[in-house]
Design a protein around this motif. Structure first.
Motif, mmCIF file in Angstrom:
data_model
loop_
_atom_site.group_PDB
_atom_site.id
_atom_site.type_symbol
_atom_site.label_atom_id
_atom_site.label_comp_id
_atom_site.label_asym_id
_atom_site.label_seq_id
_atom_site.Cartn_x
_atom_site.Cartn_y
_atom_site.Cartn_z
ATOM 1 N N ARG A 177 1.834 -2.841 -10.813
ATOM 2 C CA ARG A 177 0.545 -2.780 -11.508
ATOM 3 C C ARG A 177 -0.359 -3.917 -11.060
ATOM 4 N N ARG A 178 0.179 -5.120 -11.004
ATOM 5 C CA ARG A 178 -0.587 -6.295 -10.579
ATOM 6 C C ARG A 178 -1.023 -6.158 -9.117
ATOM 7 N N ARG A 179 -0.116 -5.698 -8.267
ATOM 8 C CA ARG A 179 -0.433 -5.556 -6.838
ATOM 9 C C ARG A 179 -1.517 -4.523 -6.622
ATOM 10 N N ARG A 180 -1.494 -3.447 -7.391
ATOM 11 C CA ARG A 180 -2.525 -2.414 -7.241
ATOM 12 C C ARG A 180 -3.891 -2.911 -7.691
ATOM 13 N N GLU A 181 -3.918 -3.802 -8.680
ATOM 14 C CA GLU A 181 -5.186 -4.390 -9.106
ATOM 15 C C GLU A 181 -5.776 -5.287 -8.026
ATOM 16 N N GLU A 182 -4.916 -5.916 -7.217
ATOM 17 C CA GLU A 182 -5.361 -6.867 -6.203
ATOM 18 C C GLU A 182 -5.460 -6.247 -4.814
ATOM 19 N N ARG A 183 -5.252 -4.981 -4.685
ATOM 20 C CA ARG A 183 -5.140 -4.351 -3.361
ATOM 21 C C ARG A 183 -6.432 -4.450 -2.557
ATOM 22 N N ASP A 184 -6.255 -4.370 -1.229
ATOM 23 C CA ASP A 184 -7.381 -4.315 -0.307
ATOM 24 C C ASP A 184 -7.854 -2.879 -0.179
ATOM 25 N N THR A 185 -9.034 -2.718 0.377
ATOM 26 C CA THR A 185 -9.592 -1.388 0.597
ATOM 27 C C THR A 185 -8.649 -0.556 1.458
ATOM 28 N N GLY A 186 -8.416 0.666 1.037
ATOM 29 C CA GLY A 186 -7.565 1.578 1.798
ATOM 30 C C GLY A 186 -6.092 1.471 1.488
ATOM 31 N N GLU A 187 -5.684 0.446 0.769
ATOM 32 C CA GLU A 187 -4.266 0.288 0.445
ATOM 33 C C GLU A 187 -3.896 1.130 -0.770
#
Length: 147
Positions: free
Chosen positions: A93-103
């Motif tokens: 959940r945390r990683r998806r909030e911080e993701r880069d464009t296209g990730e």
């Protein structure tokens, strides 16, 4: 002491990110902070992905990268599976909030040498999260506060 009887392996695979190597290190650091992991003998391994497995996720340049293996020694896997699932859901959940464009970050989990299964976004895996999100129906605060 026979290794096979006292040793359990859980394979963790991160896909859909531009930097899976860094994410593996981040996930490992995240899990090392978990108190339930300290109570059990454990070790970490990096194991190459099988050559016949490919990743199709956008933004995933993970060809040839390793999977992270959590090796649990002499533990009951039921408690660890529940705790690990909760910790992985929160990290994802945390990683998806911080993701880069296209990730599209994703985590797959499975036995050390078995099939991997994608960890769901919000659905219950082994057990419901111990701490529900504030305002969710599971929290009990819902939309009735202030009505």
């Amino acid at each position: 002491m026979p290794q096979s009887a006292d040793r359990h392996e859980i394979r963790l695979r991160i896909t859909g990110t531009n930097n899976p190597d860094q994410d593996l290190e981040d996930l490992r650091a995240w899990l090392e902070r978990e108190p339930w992991l300290d109570r059990h003998g454990h070790d970490w391994l990096l194991r190459p992905r099988p050559a016949d497995e490919s990743d199709d996720g956008p933004g995933d340049m993970a060809a040839g990268l390793d999977d992270l293996i959590l090796v649990i020694i002499g533990a009951v896997t039921g408690e660890i599976t529940k705790s690990l699932t909760i910790a992985l859901q929160e990290w994802l959940r945390r990683r998806r909030e911080e993701r880069d464009t296209g990730e599209r970050p994703a985590v797959a989990v499975g036995a050390g040498d078995g099939d991997l299964h994608a960890l769901g976004d919000t659905g219950p895996a082994t057990a419901a999260p111990e701490r529900p999100d504030p305002g969710s129906p599971a929290d009990g605060s819902g939309s009735t506060s202030g009505d």
